[in-house]
Design an enzyme around this catalytic site. Structure first.
Site, mmCIF file in Angstrom:
data_model
loop_
_atom_site.group_PDB
_atom_site.id
_atom_site.type_symbol
_atom_site.label_atom_id
_atom_site.label_comp_id
_atom_site.label_asym_id
_atom_site.label_seq_id
_atom_site.Cartn_x
_atom_site.Cartn_y
_atom_site.Cartn_z
ATOM 1 N N GLU A 168 0.883 -1.217 -0.009
ATOM 2 C CA GLU A 168 0.019 -0.217 0.189
ATOM 3 C C GLU A 168 0.702 1.279 -0.118
ATOM 4 O O GLU A 168 0.638 2.147 0.952
ATOM 5 C CB GLU A 168 -1.000 0.010 1.080
ATOM 6 C CG GLU A 168 -1.693 -1.123 1.223
ATOM 7 C CD GLU A 168 -2.948 -1.149 2.465
ATOM 8 O OE1 GLU A 168 -4.004 -0.959 2.204
ATOM 9 O OE2 GLU A 168 -2.466 -1.417 3.426
HETATM 10 C C1 ACM Z 1 -2.296 -5.562 4.327
HETATM 11 O O1 ACM Z 1 -3.346 -5.938 4.790
HETATM 12 N N1 ACM Z 1 -2.178 -3.948 3.923
HETATM 13 C C2 ACM Z 1 -1.262 -6.285 4.162
#
Ligand code: ACM
Length: 317
Positions: free
Chosen positions: A126
């Site tokens: 992310e």
């Molecule tokens: C995640 O759940 N961002 C690995």
């Protein structure tokens, strides 16, 4: 051990990580952190029970707590405020600054020194703030830093999109979109841990009425969390490339250990069985009886488990 909302382990060479970055938590409140000795004790406790703790420092994103602690880690040289919300993706270490790599090297070295296991998890998920090239440039260097400490890299499935050192462990988590990259990484020698969010994330609500947890990957009833097969989860990733499963429990909605237990139990027992029993030996109709028979044990242990109505609690088998 680190995220946007808090830095959770003492790093003697970077004391403000905990002095500043450890002092917050989701929703406000005092935060907290492990001392080096406290973490070492946890590692020993686990090891006595044949469990290896895999430390994770999420890089280069999920780093607001570190960025707030040290202005020098920011490209502009200005520390952002501490953050107690739950949206993520906005933070990144400054990949163009040499001090960033010194920081990563010292953090990895100090945690590796109290982590006898073979693995070091560098996150990698992310990161919305960097271009693909910036991400790759950073992660390639970080892999080398981890390898220098004699550890094998683990990273979330976003790392499948960059060149990986042989033996790197890619951790599948996104229910869709990552398959092709993971399959290509495996072709180049990576291995895979499966933790698909729509099957294995213990923080997903059981059903629409579950008060705790989240639902971004859907609802996850006990039967669904048991009834999936790692070998057929990601096309192009066969049995030989899979080294195990993990069932993450993100805790931004969980304030107490009773909350944690409620989301973990009973689903955690099912994923353990997926990890150690072949697919042809697993069937919900039979498993639910054995699961129900755990009631007396969990009650005696004081575990606040979810009494899913589809399980015959107090069953004998
Ligand atoms: C995640 O759940 N961002 C690995």
């Amino acid at each position: 051990l680190s995220d946007d909302q808090g830095w959770r382990i003492e790093i003697p060479s970077w004391p403000d990580l905990t002095a500043i970055g450890g002092g917050t938590q989701v929703g406000g409140g005092p935060g907290g952190h492990y001392t080096q000795e406290g973490f070492a004790e946890l590692v020993r406790y686990a090891s006595d029970r044949f469990i290896t703790i895999v430390p994770e420092i999420d890089l280069p994103g999920h780093t607001n707590a570190a960025l707030a602690s040290y202005p020098a880690l920011n490209c502009e040289g200005v520390a952002p405020s501490l953050y107690t919300g739950t949206e993520v993706g906005f933070s990144s270490l400054c990949v163009d600054k040499e001090i960033t790599y010194q920081f990563v090297e010292e953090v990895v070295r100090e945690i590796a020194a109290v982590s006898p296991g073979p693995y070091f998890h560098i996150g990698g998920d992310e990161v919305e703030k960097l271009s693909h090239d910036e991400y790759e440039q950073f992660m390639v260097r970080v892999q080398e830093i981890v390898a220098m400490q004699g550890k094998q890299v683990v990273g979330w499935d976003e790392i499948a999109e960059i060149p990986l050192l042989p033996g790197t462990i890619v951790q599948h988590w996104r229910p869709s979109g990552a398959e092709d990259a993971i399959a290509q990484a495996v072709e180049q020698g990576a291995v895979v841990v499966l933790s698909p969010a729509n099957k294995a994330y213990l923080d997903m609500k059981y059903h629409t009425g579950t008060v705790l947890g989240l639902n971004w990957a859907g609802y996850l009833p006990v039967e669904d969390s048991y009834s999936w097969t790692p070998e057929t989860m990601v096309s192009g990733v066969s049995d030989e490339a899979i080294i195990g499963v993990e069932t993450p429990l993100w805790s931004e909605t969980l304030g107490t250990l009773d909350d944690v237990a409620y989301m973990a139990f009973p689903r955690i027992a099912g994923i353990a069985e997926i990890g150690w029993s072949p697919a042809e030996k697993r069937a919900w109709a039979e498993y639910r009886l054995r699961l129900g028979a755990q009631e007396a044990r969990w009650t005696a242990l004081g575990i606040n488990f979810y009494r899913a109505p589809e399980v015959p609690w107090s069953a004998e088998w």
